[in-house]
Write a protein that holds these residues in place. Structure first.
Motif, PDB file in Angstrom:
ATOM      1  N   MET A 162       2.048  53.042   2.395  1.00  7.57           N
ATOM      2  CA  MET A 162       2.322  53.299   0.943  1.00  7.57           C
ATOM      3  C   MET A 162       3.854  53.326   1.519  1.00  7.57           C
ATOM      4  N   THR A 163       4.398  53.151   2.615  1.00  7.52           N
ATOM      5  CA  THR A 163       6.232  52.819   2.754  1.00  7.52           C
ATOM      6  C   THR A 163       6.029  51.187   3.030  1.00  7.52           C
ATOM      7  N   ALA A 164       4.730  50.876   3.350  1.00  5.08           N
ATOM      8  CA  ALA A 164       5.521  49.310   3.613  1.00  5.08           C
ATOM      9  C   ALA A 164       5.347  49.049   1.951  1.00  5.08           C
ATOM     10  N   ARG A 165       4.786  49.459   1.149  1.00  3.37           N
ATOM     11  CA  ARG A 165       4.714  49.384  -0.628  1.00  3.37           C
ATOM     12  C   ARG A 165       6.206  49.732  -0.934  1.00  3.37           C
ATOM     13  N   ILE A 166       6.176  50.813  -0.298  1.00  2.44           N
ATOM     14  CA  ILE A 166       7.956  50.529  -0.885  1.00  2.44           C
ATOM     15  C   ILE A 166       8.912  49.866  -0.639  1.00  2.44           C
ATOM     16  N   ILE A 167       8.647  49.090   0.343  1.00  5.36           N
ATOM     17  CA  ILE A 167       9.820  49.387   1.413  1.00  5.36           C
ATOM     18  C   ILE A 167       9.710  47.578   0.678  1.00  5.36           C
ATOM     19  N   HIS A 168       8.160  46.968   0.522  1.00  4.83           N
ATOM     20  CA  HIS A 168       8.462  45.785  -0.414  1.00  4.83           C
ATOM     21  C   HIS A 168       8.818  45.980  -1.707  1.00  4.83           C
ATOM     22  N   GLU A 169       9.243  47.326  -2.221  1.00  2.00           N
ATOM     23  CA  GLU A 169       9.876  47.263  -3.368  1.00  2.00           C
ATOM     24  C   GLU A 169      10.920  46.838  -3.796  1.00  2.00           C
ATOM     25  N   LEU A 170      11.434  47.864  -2.596  1.00  2.00           N
ATOM     26  CA  LEU A 170      13.390  47.885  -2.621  1.00  2.00           C
ATOM     27  C   LEU A 170      13.820  46.500  -2.304  1.00  2.00           C
ATOM     28  N   ARG A 171      13.134  45.531  -1.493  1.00  6.90           N
ATOM     29  CA  ARG A 171      13.366  44.531  -0.767  1.00  6.90           C
ATOM     30  C   ARG A 171      13.672  43.322  -2.469  1.00  6.90           C
ATOM     31  N   THR A 172      12.800  43.912  -2.808  1.00  9.35           N
ATOM     32  CA  THR A 172      12.319  42.887  -4.426  1.00  9.35           C
ATOM     33  C   THR A 172      13.342  43.013  -5.245  1.00  9.35           C
ATOM     34  N   LEU A 173      14.221  44.231  -5.448  1.00  6.99           N
ATOM     35  CA  LEU A 173      15.057  45.146  -6.276  1.00  6.99           C
ATOM     36  C   LEU A 173      16.395  44.831  -5.569  1.00  6.99           C
ATOM     37  N   GLY A 174      16.403  44.081  -4.306  1.00 11.27           N
ATOM     38  CA  GLY A 174      17.582  43.921  -3.967  1.00 11.27           C
ATOM     39  C   GLY A 174      17.919  45.218  -3.172  1.00 11.27           C
ATOM     40  N   LEU A 175      17.907  46.251  -2.949  1.00 11.78           N
ATOM     41  CA  LEU A 175      17.676  48.088  -2.491  1.00 11.78           C
ATOM     42  C   LEU A 175      17.795  48.457  -0.937  1.00 11.78           C
TER      43      LEU A 175
END
Length: 220
Positions: A162-175
């Motif tokens: 789940m952490t890896a998924r959040i990391i991916h989401e943050l990177r996609t959002l540029g955050l």
């Protein structure tokens, strides 16, 4: 936000920073705290091979303690302010624990970041004289999620996935901000080993690592 357990200050690892001046400023802050509140200082380093020959550091250690993660039995929480010199995840975890009820000053050194910790605890930036502001609300929400999923120390399994998924989401959002994530985890009490695993997760999902993996797959 982390619940403050101590008064906090730090010196960022900025380009052109004079290391001797950073030590003097940090020790001055620690000694000022002692003059107001009492106690004896603790110097925390990664190991005993770290250069602590600066006279202000030697004087500080001589009047108190010099400990590392391998000698933590030599000190106990609440004895006085703690100075963390160029910490890594494990030594800063130790400094964080020993400073409970007193004060903690960190002198940041690459590659372990303190910016997220400073933002979480509202640490005084000794280079500017200003309190470190909290992170953006949207990023804070995602950092909260990462830390919630790290209740098992980010070992392999659901939490790490789940952490890896959040990391991916943050990177996609540029955050995504590696320094803020790691520092926040430290401020929330994640142990040194857990923070190291989180750092490894961030590294495995970094653009550079993913590009390297794609290149290897294409070669195969």
């Amino acid at each position: 936000m982390a619940k403050n357990r101590y008064v906090a200050a730090w010196i960022p690892d900025t380009t052109g920073r004079d290391p001797d001046e950073a030590i003097v400023v940090a020790v001055d802050w620690v000694e000022k705290w002692i003059s107001s509140h009492g106690g004896s200082p603790t110097l925390v380093t990664v190991n005993f091979k770290v250069d602590t020959s600066h006279p202000r550091l030697r004087d500080l250690a001589d009047r108190g303690r010099h400990v590392t993660p391998r000698s933590r039995r030599d000190a106990h929480p609440g004895q006085g302010p703690v100075l963390a010199l160029g910490p890594d995840a494990r030594s800063f975890d130790l400094a964080h624990a020993l400073a409970r009820g007193t004060a903690l000053c960190g002198i940041e050194a690459s590659p372990f970041p303190l910016a997220g910790w400073a933002a979480e605890v509202g640490a005084l930036d000794l280079t500017t004289g200003s309190v470190t502001p909290p992170v953006d609300h949207e990023l804070q929400v995602q950092v909260d999620r990462i830390i919630d999923y790290g209740n098992n120390g980010w070992v392999r399994g659901f939490g790490a996935d789940m952490t890896a998924r959040i990391i991916h989401e943050l990177r996609t959002l540029g955050l995504l901000d590696r320094d803020l994530v790691l520092g926040a985890a430290t401020a929330r009490g994640a142990g040194g080993a857990a923070v190291e695993r989180l750092a490894a997760l961030l590294e495995r999902h970094s653009p550079e690592h993913l590009a390297l993996e794609r290149e290897r797959a294409n070669r195969g």
